[in-house]
Design a protein around this motif. Structure first.
Motif, mmCIF file in Angstrom:
data_model
loop_
_atom_site.group_PDB
_atom_site.id
_atom_site.type_symbol
_atom_site.label_atom_id
_atom_site.label_comp_id
_atom_site.label_asym_id
_atom_site.label_seq_id
_atom_site.Cartn_x
_atom_site.Cartn_y
_atom_site.Cartn_z
ATOM 1 N N GLY A 239 51.288 37.277 48.498
ATOM 2 C CA GLY A 239 50.773 35.982 48.104
ATOM 3 C C GLY A 239 51.680 35.269 47.126
ATOM 4 N N GLY A 240 52.734 35.901 46.687
ATOM 5 C CA GLY A 240 53.653 35.229 45.776
ATOM 6 C C GLY A 240 54.918 35.999 45.579
ATOM 7 N N ASN A 247 54.535 24.192 50.303
ATOM 8 C CA ASN A 247 53.592 23.662 51.283
ATOM 9 C C ASN A 247 52.614 22.765 50.538
ATOM 10 O OD1 ASN A 247 51.523 23.181 53.117
ATOM 11 N ND2 ASN A 247 51.596 25.255 53.987
ATOM 12 N N LYS A 250 48.814 23.272 50.613
ATOM 13 C CA LYS A 250 48.234 24.364 49.842
ATOM 14 C C LYS A 250 48.584 24.277 48.367
ATOM 15 C CE LYS A 250 48.165 27.629 53.715
ATOM 16 N NZ LYS A 250 48.606 28.963 54.199
ATOM 17 N N MET A 251 49.377 23.266 47.989
ATOM 18 C CA MET A 251 49.806 23.105 46.603
ATOM 19 C C MET A 251 49.546 21.669 46.155
ATOM 20 S SD MET A 251 53.433 25.163 46.871
ATOM 21 C CE MET A 251 53.518 26.844 47.475
ATOM 22 N N PHE A 329 54.228 31.201 42.787
ATOM 23 C CA PHE A 329 53.581 30.789 44.026
ATOM 24 C C PHE A 329 52.073 30.779 43.875
ATOM 25 C CE2 PHE A 329 54.643 29.871 48.382
ATOM 26 C CZ PHE A 329 55.995 29.609 48.305
ATOM 27 N N SER A 330 51.531 31.830 43.267
ATOM 28 C CA SER A 330 50.083 31.881 43.057
ATOM 29 C C SER A 330 49.624 30.735 42.171
ATOM 30 C CB SER A 330 49.696 33.223 42.430
ATOM 31 O OG SER A 330 49.979 34.284 43.311
ATOM 32 N N ARG A 333 49.394 27.570 44.145
ATOM 33 C CA ARG A 333 48.319 27.582 45.135
ATOM 34 C C ARG A 333 46.938 27.772 44.500
ATOM 35 N NH1 ARG A 333 51.206 31.100 49.878
ATOM 36 N NH2 ARG A 333 50.971 32.750 48.323
ATOM 37 N N GLU A 335 45.691 30.279 42.705
ATOM 38 C CA GLU A 335 45.144 31.617 42.942
ATOM 39 C C GLU A 335 45.219 32.422 41.651
ATOM 40 O OE1 GLU A 335 47.591 32.887 46.133
ATOM 41 O OE2 GLU A 335 46.529 31.697 47.643
ATOM 42 N N THR A 342 43.735 36.256 45.968
ATOM 43 C CA THR A 342 43.463 34.882 46.358
ATOM 44 C C THR A 342 42.233 34.297 45.671
ATOM 45 O OG1 THR A 342 42.194 35.685 48.265
ATOM 46 C CG2 THR A 342 44.532 35.199 48.621
ATOM 47 N N TYR A 353 45.383 23.673 39.861
ATOM 48 C CA TYR A 353 46.652 23.996 40.496
ATOM 49 C C TYR A 353 47.799 23.660 39.551
ATOM 50 C CZ TYR A 353 43.914 24.021 44.828
ATOM 51 O OH TYR A 353 42.984 24.278 45.810
#
Length: 987
Positions: A239-240, A247, A250-251, A329-330, A333, A335, A342, A353
């Motif tokens: 996930g990261g 993306n 999703k972001m 990345f998390s 997104r 997360e 997630t 975010y």
């Protein structure tokens, strides 16, 4: 793309030296009578090696240990990497795995005294691997008598070396000059980065009777050293982890408003490559290697010669890895789950975010030739005023009881029946074990408000800075920042590899024209490979029970962490780590005894048996200046595996720990006593239908291969040799491609699929051509060139939806159905290359040099680079030796290659996907070019007393790794220099 100068320097030196060759050859020739003077050490070793190479029928490289300790090498892999066309995989600056001519180490067969040798790996990831490559970290260079590297094959060689075969021979007692002789060596090693010293000891004694009919060699060694590795990497969790693309869907935190003033709109960032994390890794280990060897030889007359040789080496290698990882990345997104899960971030019930500010985007050209965009630096921040959120992890994993061993016992006998017929037998048994008693670790989630990063050049650590995290110590703060215990893991692993083999050979002298003798033989080997993991039963699901607390349970990273990585000013290279004692105490308090079966994970087990049968016939040729051999070898490989297959949940009842197996009529072979990860906590009631139960399905496949070979040697004159070789060789697939478990069963309207092995996967077969020319123009001098070409059929193509199917149960309706297996198929590959070698002394001086450079161009049908393949390799060495002093300085270069520490999994992705609008394969991890420098010096205090000094990794190299291009830094390692001081007594 690469700016490594050592290769160019080595080539330039070799070419420059060629201009002086005729004059030096003339000088050497003028002094020919002096060649009768006996020398020892480096010069004797080089002379003997070149003599063997010159007279060999096949194209070989040779290392001869005429005087052990004259090279700065601590194990056999260190020594082998000095040869042309040979490369090594290095872990913690100790060479371990050997590969030849641009191939992976799995394609090189290493044998000892003519038979295979099993080995165990010390590192947990390698222990779980099913690679066929042999780790030489257990083999000290002192056991070496001679190593012959066969670059061309011949029928009487053990099959299995697709790219080449290395036969390491140990010493025989009756070959020694004195009736009683020996060497005792003692000293210390010092590792610069950990700043620790450790003892070194090696001793051998050789005795033979006065008649020279019975002799024995006994050798023992105890070598210890400390290891540390500092790293900066992109490591993170699912996930990261690694790299991916931005993306916007999703972001949603990436907006035109958040990018105000940067010159970019949100749409400009769509598809840009982004590192998933910024991480620092800190690893400490010990290598405590002890073992010995004996050889007993009986030769009552010239007709009978029998030798028994035994060897055992064991290494304790406890290691402690620590990681401080971001989770960019998390964050983007939204997360917040521990370990990259997630679970949504939440502020007053609203998901939040992270945003991107101050982005710097650069263009890259990938290794496939495509153009991509990379986010080279940015600030990844939660909106202003957001309380601390999930920004990463820190963890420590202490691998207690990590060890490996390798042992063999062989008995060879040679009997001359009459003047024309000689027969030989060889029986061997070998066993290797790699084991980690308990790999135990705790994960702490880190909370803060953001992170900034900036990737630098490939060999410089990137900038990273964390915000709003509070003090860098364990524990949560009042504002919600800090560290919280969120994860734990503990498991053990044991891999056993063993083989029994029997070989019978006969040679009959013909002496009829071209045909001088005829050889024939048979061989049978029974090989087994088993690998299993265990997971201790925990007492409670509550992570906080018995959690480490107090100042004595943790400590900060050392103050010099990352100093050798050349990080930029202000980068955050600090963190903290639990102590090994704290980790061990936590898991000891939270684990409870059940049963060995309950702790098993059948899904991860490997249970393989492979029986190899072979027969050959080979004619040895000689007529005037021409010599050689021509032969045919027939090989049969029978592979059996017990493949673990999952059953639907509830199909079979599982018995409680320590209780008898509960019969399951629908699946009589179900492993109902195996826990398979089901946790029976103290406060829970045992549920016999919980979790997944496995059964094992046997496979039985047989493969036949016919392997012709031809080797020709022609003396253009007595010192100039031309060779030609043509052969067909076989290399067997890694075990997990044939017998790993099935996983990921899924049924859709379109049908059912599952990830798994391919038992129909036949061996790789290569058709090889080799041509060489060498001129041995003076004593200890030669210049040579070699060209080669191999066409490989059967190279594994992982992750393919092939035609193989398996009968499994549909988890939706418990009905047995046909599943298409996502597995390995086979494809073609090619290797073409050239090798140049040149070595000689400088006239009549004590100085001399060795040099070689090679190029191996590889091509795989699917367009991906060949795993483990370096296109370029080079060595440049200089030496000095007289009656008192001996010294050698050696530089080794290896160009970039696809890095892998384990065998590829059968379902690793092979399909192309869209990356920034380009259709391409996933990026492999590439190891960047590296040049190492090693030094050895010794001084003869007296004829029997010698002091020696060795230094490895003198330039303290930084080992760099990247993904699609050098713009995508993946990892940077530094391990420090190693020094050895020894006093040796010879008698």
């Amino acid at each position: 793309m690469f700016k490594q100068k050592p290769l160019a320097a080595a080539v330039s030196m070799a070419l420059w030296s060629l201009t002086a060759l005729p004059a030096m050859a003339q000088t050497a020739g003028a002094e020919a009578p002096m060649q009768t003077v006996e020398v020892t050490g480096i010069r004797a070793s080089m002379a003997k090696s070149l003599n063997v190479k010159k007279n060999a029928t096949a194209n070989v490289e040779v290392i001869t240990a005429e005087d052990v300790g004259k090279m700065p090498d601590k194990n056999l892999a260190d020594s082998l990497q000095r040869l042309s066309g040979v490369a090594v995989r290095t872990d913690y600056d100790e060479a371990e795995k050997v590969s030849m001519r641009g191939t992976n180490a799995d394609m090189t067969l290493i044998i000892f005294n003519g038979h295979t040798v099993s080995g165990g790996d010390w590192y947990v990831a390698d222990q779980l691997s099913s690679s066929r490559s042999t780790s030489l970290s257990l083999m000290p260079s002192s056991v070496l008598n001679q190593a012959l590297v066969y670059k061309t094959s011949q029928a009487n060689l053990v099959d299995g070396g697709l790219a080449g075969t290395i036969n390491v021979t140990t010493r025989k007692p009756l070959s020694q000059k004195e009736r009683l002789s020996g060497v005792i060596s003692g000293g210390m090693s010092y590792a610069e980065l950990p700043g620790k010293a450790a003892p070194d000891f090696n001793a051998s004694v050789n005795w033979k009777n006065e008649a020279g009919t019975v002799g024995v060699i006994v050798q023992g060694f105890a070598e210890k050293r400390y290891v540390r590795r500092d790293s900066a990497s992109r490591f993170a969790y699912a996930g990261g982890s690694g790299w991916d693309v931005i993306n916007l869907a999703k972001m949603p935190g990436i907006t035109d408003a958040s990018l105000a003033g940067s010159g970019y709109k949100a749409a400009d960032l769509e598809g840009v490559r982004l590192p998933g994390s910024m991480s620092t890794e800190f690893v400490e280990s010990v290598r405590d290697r002890k073992g010995g060897m004996f050889s007993l030889q009986f030769k009552p007359n010239n007709d009978l010669d029998m030798t028994m040789t035994g060897f055992h080496s064991g290494m304790k290698a406890n290691n402690f890895g620590r990681l401080n990882a971001g989770a960019m990345f998390s964050m983007l997104r939204g997360e917040a789950g521990p370990a990259g899960g997630t679970t949504p971030t939440s502020v007053n019930g609203q998901r939040v975010y992270a945003q991107i500010k101050n982005p710097v985007i650069v263009n890259e050209t990938t290794l496939y030739g495509d153009q991509l965009r990379v986010l080279k630096s940015a600030d990844i921040l939660y909106p202003a005023g957001t309380p601390p959120q999930y920004i990463g992890e820190t963890e420590g994993a202490y691998r207690d009881g990590a060890k490996s061993s390798s042992a063999f016992l062989d008995l060879d006998a040679k009997y001359r029946v009459n003047q024309d017929l000689t027969v030989k037998t060889l029986f061997s048994t070998t066993r290797g074990v790699g084991e980690t008693g308990l790999d135990q670790g705790l994960t702490y989630t880190r909370y803060g408000t953001g992170v900034s990063y900036a990737l630098g050049s490939l060999r410089d650590a990137p900038f990273v800075q964390y915000y709003g995290t509070g003090p860098n110590v364990p524990g949560m703060n009042a504002d919600g920042s800090g560290y919280k215990l969120t994860g734990r893991a503990a498991s053990g692993v044991k891999t056993t590899d063993k083989e029994h083999s029997l070989q019978f050979d006969a040679e009959y002298r013909l002496e009829k024209g071209l045909f001088q003798s005829l050889e024939a033989g048979v061989r049978y080997a029974d090989h087994r490979r088993d690998s299993a993991r265990r997971f201790p039963q925990l007492r409670s699901s509550n992570l906080s029970v018995n959690a480490p607390t107090g100042p004595d349970t943790w400590k900060a990273y050392p103050s010099d962490f990352g100093a050798g990585l050349d990080g930029p000013a202000g980068w955050d290279n600090t963190s903290w780590t639990l102590t090994p004692d704290a980790l061990k105490a936590y898991f000891a308090a939270n684990s409870k005894a059940t049963s060995a079966d309950w702790e098993r994970r059948a899904a991860t087990e490997l249970d393989m048996r492979e029986r190899q049968s072979a027969a050959y016939v080979m004619a040895n040729l000689e007529l005037d200046r021409l010599s050689g051999n021509v032969g045919l070898r027939f090989v049969r490989t029978r592979v059996n595996a017990q493949v673990p297959i999952p059953l639907p949940t509830g199909a079979c009842a599982r018995s409680a720990p320590g209780q008898p197996a509960i019969p399951c009529p629908a699946f009589p072979t179900a492993l109902t006593t195996v826990g398979e990860g089901v946790q029976l906590y103290d406060d829970t009631v045992f549920n016999p239908l919980a979790g997944v139960v496995y059964y094992k399905q046997p496979t039985d496949e047989t493969f036949n291969n016919v392997l012709p070979s031809l080797n020709l040697r022609y003396e253009l004159d007595k010192d100039m040799i031309a060779r030609f070789g043509a052969s067909k060789t076989v290399g067997r697939q890694n075990y997990n491609l044939l017998g790993a478990g099935y996983s990921g069963a899924n049924c859709l309207v379109s049908g059912c699929t599952v990830n798994g092995p391919n038992p129909n996967l036949g061996p790789m077969v290569a058709k090889n051509i080799d041509a060489s020319w060498a001129w041995y123009f003076a004593r200890r001098s030669m210049v040579g060139v070699n060209v080669f070409y191999s066409k490989i059929a059967g190279y594994p193509k992982t992750g393919s939806a092939g035609g193989d199917t398996v009968q499994l149960v549909d988890p939706r309706d418990s009905i047995v159905k046909t599943f298409a297996v996502n597995t390995s198929t086979q494809q073609g590959a090619k290797i073409a290359g050239i090798e140049l070698s040149y070595e000689q002394p400088f006239g009549n001086t004590p100085f001399g040099f060795t040099s070689n450079v090679s190029r191996a161009k590889t091509k795989v049908d699917d367009g991906r680079p060949m795993t483990g393949a370096s296109e370029y390799g080079a060595n440049l060495g200089a030496y000095f030796e007289n009656d008192r002093v001996s010294a050698r300085l050696v530089a080794n270069y290896r160009s970039e290659y696809v890095n892998t520490t384990t065998a590829p999994t059968p379902n690793s992705t092979n399909n192309k996907s869209l990356v920034d609008g380009k259709l391409m394969f996933a990026a492999p991890t590439m190891a960047a070019p590296v040049t190492t420098l090693a030094f050895n010096a010794s001084y003869n205090i007296s004829p029997n007393l010698i002091v020696s000094f060795d230094a490895t990794n003198l330039t303290n190299v930084k080992r760099a790794y990247y993904r699609y291009s050098e713009e995508e830094q993946q990892k940077l390692d530094v391990s420090g220099r190693q020094f050895y001081l020894n006093l040796k007594y010879k008698f």
